[in-house]
Design a protein around this motif. Structure first.
Motif, PDB file in Angstrom:
ATOM      1  N   VAL A   1       0.862  -0.920  -0.116  1.00 48.79           N
ATOM      2  CA  VAL A   1      -0.048  -0.010   0.131  1.00 48.79           C
ATOM      3  C   VAL A   1       1.116   1.152   0.120  1.00 48.79           C
ATOM      4  CG1 VAL A   1      -1.647   1.291   1.160  1.00 48.79           C
ATOM      5  CG2 VAL A   1      -2.040  -1.231   1.223  1.00 48.79           C
ATOM      6  N   LYS A   2       1.897   1.387   0.753  1.00 44.86           N
ATOM      7  CA  LYS A   2       2.897   2.460   0.764  1.00 44.86           C
ATOM      8  C   LYS A   2       3.454   2.602  -0.515  1.00 44.86           C
ATOM      9  CE  LYS A   2       4.115   1.669   5.662  1.00 44.86           C
ATOM     10  NZ  LYS A   2       5.084   1.069   6.376  1.00 44.86           N
ATOM     11  N   ILE A   3       3.712   1.550  -1.243  1.00 43.41           N
ATOM     12  CA  ILE A   3       4.500   1.568  -2.637  1.00 43.41           C
ATOM     13  C   ILE A   3       3.548   2.349  -3.616  1.00 43.41           C
ATOM     14  CG2 ILE A   3       5.214   0.237  -4.766  1.00 43.41           C
ATOM     15  CD1 ILE A   3       6.626  -1.445  -2.646  1.00 43.41           C
ATOM     16  N   PHE A   4       2.114   2.049  -3.436  1.00 45.35           N
ATOM     17  CA  PHE A   4       1.036   2.343  -4.286  1.00 45.35           C
ATOM     18  C   PHE A   4       0.916   3.878  -4.040  1.00 45.35           C
ATOM     19  CE2 PHE A   4       0.235  -2.029  -5.645  1.00 45.35           C
ATOM     20  CZ  PHE A   4      -0.172  -1.585  -6.994  1.00 45.35           C
ATOM     21  N   ILE A   5       0.882   4.289  -2.804  1.00 47.44           N
ATOM     22  CA  ILE A   5       0.853   5.561  -2.382  1.00 47.44           C
ATOM     23  C   ILE A   5       1.897   6.480  -2.978  1.00 47.44           C
ATOM     24  CG2 ILE A   5       0.744   7.161  -0.243  1.00 47.44           C
ATOM     25  CD1 ILE A   5      -0.570   5.053   1.485  1.00 47.44           C
ATOM     26  N   SER A   6       3.156   6.068  -2.659  1.00 47.58           N
ATOM     27  CA  SER A   6       4.215   6.638  -3.529  1.00 47.58           C
ATOM     28  C   SER A   6       4.007   6.740  -4.846  1.00 47.58           C
ATOM     29  CB  SER A   6       5.653   5.795  -3.211  1.00 47.58           C
ATOM     30  OG  SER A   6       5.695   4.631  -4.103  1.00 47.58           O
ATOM     31  N   MET A   7       3.300   6.195  -5.717  1.00 50.52           N
ATOM     32  CA  MET A   7       2.965   6.149  -7.304  1.00 50.52           C
ATOM     33  C   MET A   7       2.147   7.253  -7.564  1.00 50.52           C
ATOM     34  SD  MET A   7       2.901   2.158  -7.822  1.00 50.52           S
ATOM     35  CE  MET A   7       1.774   2.375  -9.163  1.00 50.52           C
ATOM     36  N   ILE A   8       1.299   7.917  -6.623  1.00 45.50           N
ATOM     37  CA  ILE A   8       0.411   8.835  -6.817  1.00 45.50           C
ATOM     38  C   ILE A   8       0.620  10.046  -7.525  1.00 45.50           C
ATOM     39  CG2 ILE A   8      -1.441  10.136  -5.897  1.00 45.50           C
ATOM     40  CD1 ILE A   8      -2.062   7.893  -4.070  1.00 45.50           C
ATOM     41  N   PRO A   9       1.842  10.734  -6.947  1.00 43.89           N
ATOM     42  CA  PRO A   9       2.357  12.028  -7.364  1.00 43.89           C
ATOM     43  C   PRO A   9       2.916  11.754  -8.770  1.00 43.89           C
ATOM     44  CG  PRO A   9       3.126  11.682  -5.057  1.00 43.89           C
ATOM     45  CD  PRO A   9       2.497  10.360  -5.453  1.00 43.89           C
TER      46      PRO A   9
ATOM     47  N   ALA B   1       2.316   9.182 -11.136  1.00 46.15           N
ATOM     48  CA  ALA B   1       1.102   9.212 -12.074  1.00 46.15           C
ATOM     49  C   ALA B   1       0.466  10.396 -12.248  1.00 46.15           C
ATOM     50  CB  ALA B   1       0.006   8.172 -11.337  1.00 46.15           C
ATOM     51  N   ILE B   2       0.272  11.366 -11.440  1.00 39.82           N
ATOM     52  CA  ILE B   2      -0.301  12.687 -11.674  1.00 39.82           C
ATOM     53  C   ILE B   2       0.528  13.339 -12.611  1.00 39.82           C
ATOM     54  CG2 ILE B   2      -0.783  14.791 -10.752  1.00 39.82           C
ATOM     55  CD1 ILE B   2      -1.919  13.320  -8.263  1.00 39.82           C
ATOM     56  N   ALA B   3       1.952  13.228 -12.131  1.00 40.71           N
ATOM     57  CA  ALA B   3       2.819  14.187 -13.088  1.00 40.71           C
ATOM     58  C   ALA B   3       3.060  13.471 -14.518  1.00 40.71           C
ATOM     59  CB  ALA B   3       4.353  14.279 -12.453  1.00 40.71           C
ATOM     60  N   GLY B   4       2.848  12.288 -14.526  1.00 43.07           N
ATOM     61  CA  GLY B   4       3.043  11.568 -15.806  1.00 43.07           C
ATOM     62  C   GLY B   4       1.813  11.882 -16.759  1.00 43.07           C
ATOM     63  N   PHE B   5       0.570  11.896 -16.274  1.00 44.14           N
ATOM     64  CA  PHE B   5      -0.606  12.132 -16.841  1.00 44.14           C
ATOM     65  C   PHE B   5      -0.911  13.841 -17.574  1.00 44.14           C
ATOM     66  CE2 PHE B   5      -5.270  13.306 -17.200  1.00 44.14           C
ATOM     67  CZ  PHE B   5      -5.559  12.117 -18.011  1.00 44.14           C
ATOM     68  N   PHE B   6      -0.452  14.707 -16.647  1.00 45.93           N
ATOM     69  CA  PHE B   6      -0.774  16.029 -16.878  1.00 45.93           C
ATOM     70  C   PHE B   6       0.471  16.557 -17.362  1.00 45.93           C
ATOM     71  CE2 PHE B   6      -3.889  15.238 -13.662  1.00 45.93           C
ATOM     72  CZ  PHE B   6      -5.216  15.645 -14.031  1.00 45.93           C
TER      73      PHE B   6
ATOM     74  N   SER C   1       5.865   7.721   2.399  1.00 46.18           N
ATOM     75  CA  SER C   1       5.836   7.298   1.057  1.00 46.18           C
ATOM     76  C   SER C   1       5.513   8.126   0.033  1.00 46.18           C
ATOM     77  CB  SER C   1       5.084   5.765   0.986  1.00 46.18           C
ATOM     78  OG  SER C   1       3.638   5.995   1.382  1.00 46.18           O
ATOM     79  N   PHE C   2       4.231   8.902   0.533  1.00 42.32           N
ATOM     80  CA  PHE C   2       3.673  10.109  -0.435  1.00 42.32           C
ATOM     81  C   PHE C   2       4.679  11.131  -0.483  1.00 42.32           C
ATOM     82  CE2 PHE C   2       1.312  13.997  -1.155  1.00 42.32           C
ATOM     83  CZ  PHE C   2       0.599  13.525  -2.321  1.00 42.32           C
ATOM     84  N   ILE C   3       5.577  11.617   0.456  1.00 41.54           N
ATOM     85  CA  ILE C   3       6.464  12.637   0.039  1.00 41.54           C
ATOM     86  C   ILE C   3       7.641  11.937  -0.662  1.00 41.54           C
ATOM     87  CG2 ILE C   3       8.265  14.058   1.206  1.00 41.54           C
ATOM     88  CD1 ILE C   3       5.143  14.632   1.789  1.00 41.54           C
ATOM     89  N   ILE C   4       7.944  10.705  -0.251  1.00 41.78           N
ATOM     90  CA  ILE C   4       9.169  10.174  -1.140  1.00 41.78           C
ATOM     91  C   ILE C   4       8.473  10.039  -2.609  1.00 41.78           C
ATOM     92  CG2 ILE C   4      10.468   8.144  -1.685  1.00 41.78           C
ATOM     93  CD1 ILE C   4      10.196   7.626   1.419  1.00 41.78           C
ATOM     94  N   GLY C   5       7.331   9.805  -2.820  1.00 43.70           N
ATOM     95  CA  GLY C   5       6.682   9.849  -4.295  1.00 43.70           C
ATOM     96  C   GLY C   5       6.804  11.346  -4.876  1.00 43.70           C
ATOM     97  N   ILE C   6       6.566  12.091  -4.295  1.00 46.79           N
ATOM     98  CA  ILE C   6       6.665  13.566  -4.603  1.00 46.79           C
ATOM     99  C   ILE C   6       7.996  13.712  -5.383  1.00 46.79           C
ATOM    100  CG2 ILE C   6       6.732  15.988  -4.183  1.00 46.79           C
ATOM    101  CD1 ILE C   6       4.368  15.406  -2.346  1.00 46.79           C
ATOM    102  N   ALA C   7       8.863  13.352  -4.327  1.00 49.33           N
ATOM    103  CA  ALA C   7      10.446  13.409  -4.982  1.00 49.33           C
ATOM    104  C   ALA C   7      10.696  12.604  -6.073  1.00 49.33           C
ATOM    105  CB  ALA C   7      11.461  12.972  -3.809  1.00 49.33           C
ATOM    106  N   GLN C   8      10.081  11.415  -6.381  1.00 49.65           N
ATOM    107  CA  GLN C   8      10.322  10.717  -7.326  1.00 49.65           C
ATOM    108  C   GLN C   8       9.316  11.375  -8.737  1.00 49.65           C
ATOM    109  OE1 GLN C   8      10.094   6.022  -8.285  1.00 49.65           O
ATOM    110  NE2 GLN C   8       7.818   6.749  -8.249  1.00 49.65           N
ATOM    111  N   ALA C   9       8.386  12.054  -8.422  1.00 50.96           N
ATOM    112  CA  ALA C   9       7.722  12.740  -9.440  1.00 50.96           C
ATOM    113  C   ALA C   9       8.404  13.929  -9.944  1.00 50.96           C
ATOM    114  CB  ALA C   9       6.502  13.329  -8.959  1.00 50.96           C
ATOM    115  N   ILE C  10       9.266  14.806  -9.175  1.00 50.71           N
ATOM    116  CA  ILE C  10      10.042  15.608  -9.468  1.00 50.71           C
ATOM    117  C   ILE C  10      11.426  15.127 -10.482  1.00 50.71           C
ATOM    118  CG2 ILE C  10      11.703  17.611  -8.641  1.00 50.71           C
ATOM    119  CD1 ILE C  10      10.130  17.698  -6.269  1.00 50.71           C
ATOM    120  N   ALA C  11      11.587  14.021 -10.046  1.00 55.12           N
ATOM    121  CA  ALA C  11      12.701  13.429 -10.789  1.00 55.12           C
ATOM    122  C   ALA C  11      12.375  12.794 -12.076  1.00 55.12           C
ATOM    123  CB  ALA C  11      13.351  12.145  -9.965  1.00 55.12           C
TER     124      ALA C  11
END
Length: 263
Positions: A84-92, A94-99, A144-154
């Motif tokens: 679940v944490k991994i999927f939460i990390s993917m949310i940012p 997914a949003i960045a990739g879509f928009f 996990s969500f904050i780490i996901g934001i870092a991944q989205a920026i990357a």
């Protein structure tokens, strides 16, 4: 792009995917130095990223199978919570990739000045881990969500995905032994998804990239990625990221100087 250039770029991708120095940034820099059209070979980058995903699966196979066994017990347990944490990390991401997909692609055009700036941003993130050092704790759902934001920026070239996510986890106070593993596992689904989308688009064999070049680069990235992944997991446990920050500053300055035609 010929097969020899593809092997060199594949090795660069494999070694730098797991080290906090940005594989995408090094690929863009390599293409520029080889005189390769970055837009014509965009899908080569997708292919070698897929290769490093496979190397990640091979290195972390036991972790992946343990998570799967726990999840398919269909009850709330440690493995289910981790997934679940991994999927939460993917949310940012997914949003960045879509928009932001079209905007992001404009950065993969060989602009050395923006590339250099992004390398330096990666260096700053790594250096921050020496300034912010809270006590180590387990990765939480909000973490996990904050780490996901870092991944989205990357998703921008030269901002290291592993560097951004590992550095963010360390600054949040997550255990060093856990953050590298989480960082490498959280990228699997997004990259596999991106590869499937590109394959469905029918544009994977884009002009300028032969099947031989793609295959050579894929194999080189897979082999080098396997060894780099194992090394990085052990390295993060020691917290030794300072030299990578210095390297990113140097390569960032060189990229900017190339972009301004000083060198």
């Amino acid at each position: 792009m010929n097969w020899l250039e593809a092997i060199v770029l594949g090795l660069i991708q494999g070694f730098t995917e797991f080290l906090p120095v940005s594989s995408s940034g090094h690929l863009e820099l390599g293409k520029y130095l080889f005189g390769i059209d970055p837009e014509a070979n965009f899908y080569f980058s997708i292919a070698v990223h897929g290769a490093t995903v496979l190397s990640t699966i091979l290195v972390l196979w036991k972790d992946i199978t343990d998570l799967a066994k726990g999840f398919f017990r269909f009850k709330w347990n440690e493995e289910t919570a981790y997934i679940v944490k991994i999927f939460i990390s993917m949310i940012p991401t997914a949003i960045a990739g879509f928009f932001l997909a079209e905007i992001t692609e404009t950065y993969f055009t060989g602009n050395m000045i923006s590339l250099g700036i992004h390398f330096i941003i990666t260096a700053i993130l790594l250096l921050m881990t020496f300034i912010i050092r809270p006590k180590e704790r387990s990765i939480g759902f909000f973490d996990s969500f904050i780490i996901g934001i870092a991944q989205a920026i990357a998703i921008l070239p030269a901002i290291s995905r592993s560097g951004a996510t590992i550095a963010t986890g360390m600054m949040l106070g997550n255990k060093k032994a856990d953050i590298a593993r989480f960082s490498f596992l959280m990228v699997l689904v997004p990259v596999i998804g991106a590869n499937i989308m590109e394959l469905k688009s029918g544009e994977f064999s884009a002009e300028g990239t032969s099947l031989l070049a793609i295959s050579a680069g894929f194999i080189a990235a897979f082999v080098s990625g396997y060894f780099a992944c194992k090394w990085m997991i052990n390295l993060v446990k020691k917290g030794s990221l300072g030299w990578f920050a210095i390297y990113c500053i140097v390569i960032g300055i060189i990229s900017i100087l190339i972009g301004t035609h000083v060198i």
